[in-house]
Design a protein around this motif. Structure first.
Motif, PDB file in Angstrom:
ATOM      1  N   THR A   1     -61.497  49.276 -56.710  1.00  0.00           N
ATOM      2  CA  THR A   1     -62.447  49.935 -57.604  1.00  0.00           C
ATOM      3  C   THR A   1     -62.175  51.431 -57.652  1.00  0.00           C
ATOM      4  O   THR A   1     -62.219  52.047 -58.719  1.00  0.00           O
ATOM      5  CB  THR A   1     -63.888  49.665 -57.137  1.00  0.00           C
ATOM      6  OG1 THR A   1     -64.115  48.255 -57.135  1.00  0.00           O
ATOM      7  CG2 THR A   1     -64.903  50.330 -58.043  1.00  0.00           C
TER       8      THR A   1
ATOM      9  N   ASP B   1     -60.446  50.308 -67.879  1.00  0.00           N
ATOM     10  CA  ASP B   1     -61.905  50.265 -67.886  1.00  0.00           C
ATOM     11  C   ASP B   1     -62.434  48.870 -67.584  1.00  0.00           C
ATOM     12  O   ASP B   1     -63.403  48.726 -66.844  1.00  0.00           O
ATOM     13  CB  ASP B   1     -62.456  50.734 -69.233  1.00  0.00           C
ATOM     14  CG  ASP B   1     -62.390  52.245 -69.392  1.00  0.00           C
ATOM     15  OD1 ASP B   1     -62.090  52.933 -68.398  1.00  0.00           O
ATOM     16  OD2 ASP B   1     -62.657  52.717 -70.501  1.00  0.00           O
TER      17      ASP B   1
ATOM     18  N   GLY C   1     -60.635  53.187 -61.570  1.00  0.00           N
ATOM     19  CA  GLY C   1     -61.720  53.800 -62.316  1.00  0.00           C
ATOM     20  C   GLY C   1     -61.272  54.288 -63.676  1.00  0.00           C
ATOM     21  O   GLY C   1     -60.116  54.654 -63.861  1.00  0.00           O
TER      22      GLY C   1
ATOM     23  N   TYR D   1     -62.109  48.171 -63.919  1.00  0.00           N
ATOM     24  CA  TYR D   1     -63.125  48.908 -63.171  1.00  0.00           C
ATOM     25  C   TYR D   1     -64.465  48.191 -63.243  1.00  0.00           C
ATOM     26  O   TYR D   1     -65.126  47.992 -62.225  1.00  0.00           O
ATOM     27  CB  TYR D   1     -63.290  50.344 -63.677  1.00  0.00           C
ATOM     28  CG  TYR D   1     -64.446  51.036 -62.976  1.00  0.00           C
ATOM     29  CD1 TYR D   1     -64.258  51.559 -61.700  1.00  0.00           C
ATOM     30  CD2 TYR D   1     -65.713  51.102 -63.543  1.00  0.00           C
ATOM     31  CE1 TYR D   1     -65.320  52.141 -61.018  1.00  0.00           C
ATOM     32  CE2 TYR D   1     -66.769  51.682 -62.874  1.00  0.00           C
ATOM     33  CZ  TYR D   1     -66.568  52.189 -61.610  1.00  0.00           C
ATOM     34  OH  TYR D   1     -67.617  52.750 -60.929  1.00  0.00           O
TER      35      TYR D   1
END
Length: 122
Positions: free
Chosen positions: A112, A2, A116, A5
Motif C-alpha cells: 500500500t 490508483d 499510492g 492502492y
C-alpha cells in the motif's frame, strides 16, 4: 496505480477497522479466544492499539479521498508495517508461531505504501 492502492488500502482499512473496533469495545474475556496475547498486556494497552488501528484505517482512506494532507496515508501505511513487526515479535516471544496473518498484513501495508496514487504522497 490508483486501482492497486484502493484495493490494498481498502482491504487493510476494513481489517483494521474491524480488529481495532473489537479491541476498543470488547472485554478481555471476549477478546481472548481470538487474541490470546491480550492476557500479557494491560487492557489500557489493548484499547490504545485498537485506537491506533482505527485511526490508521481512517488515515489510509480519508486523506486521499478528501485531498487534505494526502501524505498522511503513506504515514498510516508505514505505521501498519511497524505495527505488524511489533505484533510478530509479540507472537514469537509468547511462543506462538502462527504469524502468517501478521506477515500478510505487513506485506499488504508495505505494498500500500509503495503503490499510492502519484498525487497522494506529494
Amino acid at each position: 496505480m490508483d486501482v492497486a492502492y484502493w484495493i490494498t488500502a481498502g482491504l487493510l482499512a476494513l481489517f483494521y477497522l474491524y480488529g481495532g473496533g473489537l479491541k476498543l469495545l470488547r472485554s478481555r474475556d471476549r477478546l481472548r479466544p481470538m487474541m490470546a496475547w491480550v492476557d500479557t498486556v494491560p487492557m489500557r494497552t489493548v484499547r490504545m492499539i485498537g485506537l491506533v488501528e482505527v485511526v490508521g484505517a481512517t488515515g489510509l482512506v480519508l486523506p486521499p479521498l478528501t485531498g487534505i494532507a494526502p501524505w498522511s496515508a503513506l504515514v498510516a501505511a508505514i505505521g501498519f508495517v511497524l505495527l505488524q513487526i511489533a505484533a510478530t515479535a509479540v507472537h514469537l516471544r509468547l511462543g506462538d508461531r502462527r504469524i502468517a496473518l501478521n506477515l500478510t498484513l505487513m506485506l499488504l501495508a508495505a505494498a500500500t505504501a509503495t503503490v499510492g496514487p502519484a498525487t497522494t504522497w506529494l
